[in-house]
Design a protein around this motif. Sequence first.
Motif, short mmCIF file in Angstrom:
data_model
loop_
_atom_site.label_atom_id
_atom_site.label_comp_id
_atom_site.label_asym_id
_atom_site.label_seq_id
_atom_site.Cartn_x
_atom_site.Cartn_y
_atom_site.Cartn_z
N GLU A 115 10.75 40.52 22.25
CA GLU A 115 10.20 41.59 21.42
C GLU A 115 11.33 42.18 20.57
O GLU A 115 12.47 42.26 21.01
CB GLU A 115 9.61 42.67 22.32
N VAL A 116 10.98 42.58 19.35
CA VAL A 116 11.93 43.25 18.48
C VAL A 116 11.39 44.65 18.23
O VAL A 116 10.29 44.82 17.72
CB VAL A 116 12.13 42.49 17.15
N LEU A 117 12.17 45.63 18.64
CA LEU A 117 11.75 47.03 18.58
C LEU A 117 12.62 47.79 17.58
O LEU A 117 13.66 47.30 17.15
CB LEU A 117 11.87 47.66 19.97
N MET A 122 14.46 43.07 22.81
CA MET A 122 14.17 42.87 24.23
C MET A 122 14.39 41.40 24.57
O MET A 122 13.87 40.51 23.90
CB MET A 122 12.72 43.28 24.52
N LEU A 123 15.19 41.19 25.62
CA LEU A 123 15.51 39.83 26.06
C LEU A 123 14.99 39.58 27.46
O LEU A 123 15.12 40.43 28.33
CB LEU A 123 17.02 39.61 26.07
N GLU A 124 14.42 38.41 27.66
CA GLU A 124 14.12 37.92 29.01
C GLU A 124 15.40 37.23 29.44
O GLU A 124 15.80 36.21 28.87
CB GLU A 124 12.96 36.94 28.96
N MET A 125 16.06 37.79 30.43
CA MET A 125 17.39 37.32 30.82
C MET A 125 17.35 35.88 31.31
O MET A 125 16.44 35.49 32.04
CB MET A 125 17.98 38.24 31.88
N PRO A 142 18.87 44.06 37.74
CA PRO A 142 17.86 43.53 38.62
C PRO A 142 16.56 43.17 37.91
O PRO A 142 15.76 42.43 38.43
CB PRO A 142 17.62 44.68 39.62
N SER A 143 16.32 43.68 36.70
CA SER A 143 15.07 43.38 36.01
C SER A 143 15.22 42.09 35.21
O SER A 143 16.30 41.76 34.74
CB SER A 143 14.67 44.55 35.11
N PRO A 144 14.11 41.36 35.03
CA PRO A 144 14.20 40.10 34.30
C PRO A 144 14.28 40.30 32.78
O PRO A 144 14.53 39.36 32.06
CB PRO A 144 12.91 39.39 34.67
N THR A 145 14.06 41.52 32.31
CA THR A 145 14.19 41.80 30.87
C THR A 145 15.21 42.89 30.64
O THR A 145 15.50 43.68 31.53
CB THR A 145 12.84 42.23 30.26
N ARG A 146 15.74 42.90 29.43
CA ARG A 146 16.76 43.91 29.10
C ARG A 146 16.64 44.25 27.63
O ARG A 146 16.53 43.37 26.78
CB ARG A 146 18.13 43.36 29.41
N LEU A 147 16.73 45.53 27.35
CA LEU A 147 16.77 46.00 25.97
C LEU A 147 18.23 46.04 25.52
O LEU A 147 19.05 46.69 26.15
CB LEU A 147 16.15 47.40 25.84
N VAL A 148 18.52 45.34 24.45
CA VAL A 148 19.85 45.40 23.85
C VAL A 148 19.70 46.28 22.61
O VAL A 148 19.00 45.93 21.66
CB VAL A 148 20.37 44.00 23.46
N ARG A 149 20.32 47.43 22.66
CA ARG A 149 20.22 48.39 21.56
C ARG A 149 21.06 47.92 20.37
O ARG A 149 22.14 47.37 20.54
CB ARG A 149 20.67 49.77 22.01
N TRP A 150 20.53 48.15 19.16
CA TRP A 150 21.24 47.72 17.96
C TRP A 150 22.67 48.28 17.93
O TRP A 150 23.60 47.57 17.56
CB TRP A 150 20.49 48.17 16.69
#
Length: 160
Positions: A115-117, A122-125, A142-150
């Motif tokens: 997803e692009v916010l 948002m990345l699925e690790m 621990p989560s399978p996804t992670r938000l990478v902030r710009w």
Amino acid sequence: MIPVPVEQTIVSVLGELFPEVFVVDITLTLGQRNALVIKLDTDQGITLDTCAHISRKLGKALETLPELDMTYTLEVSSPGVGYPLKLRRQYVQNLGRNLKVTLLDHTKISGKITEVLDEGVMLEMLPVATVKNKPQKASGDPSPTRLVRWEDLKEAKIFI
């Protein structure tokens, strides 16, 4: 640094003749071999034929500029896989593809763009290592996804 009239001419020609095309990067290298390198794309990708057509049109428009009164090579191409993503719309274009990210703190992570916010991507690790062919979970999250902030992103590249 690109002289303002050069950049304005490039953007003007593209806007008039190729409104779907956007500039990803412009580099002017001066030295033994002067080169004006323009990386272009569209939301659906760009073909070699389109780049060649744009190169001919830009070449004619740029040859009249006093800022480019020198011998130089004009290179017009797409960024290609492995070229750093620079614009938000490139992340959208690459939804579902794998991304290698370097954060400002030099942490490196890999994940699939899900997803692009407005605030980031948002990345699925992806697994970070294997032990006897068993993928291990991404460390530290621990989560399978992670938000990478710009604002935390230093560099991001698509990989296959």
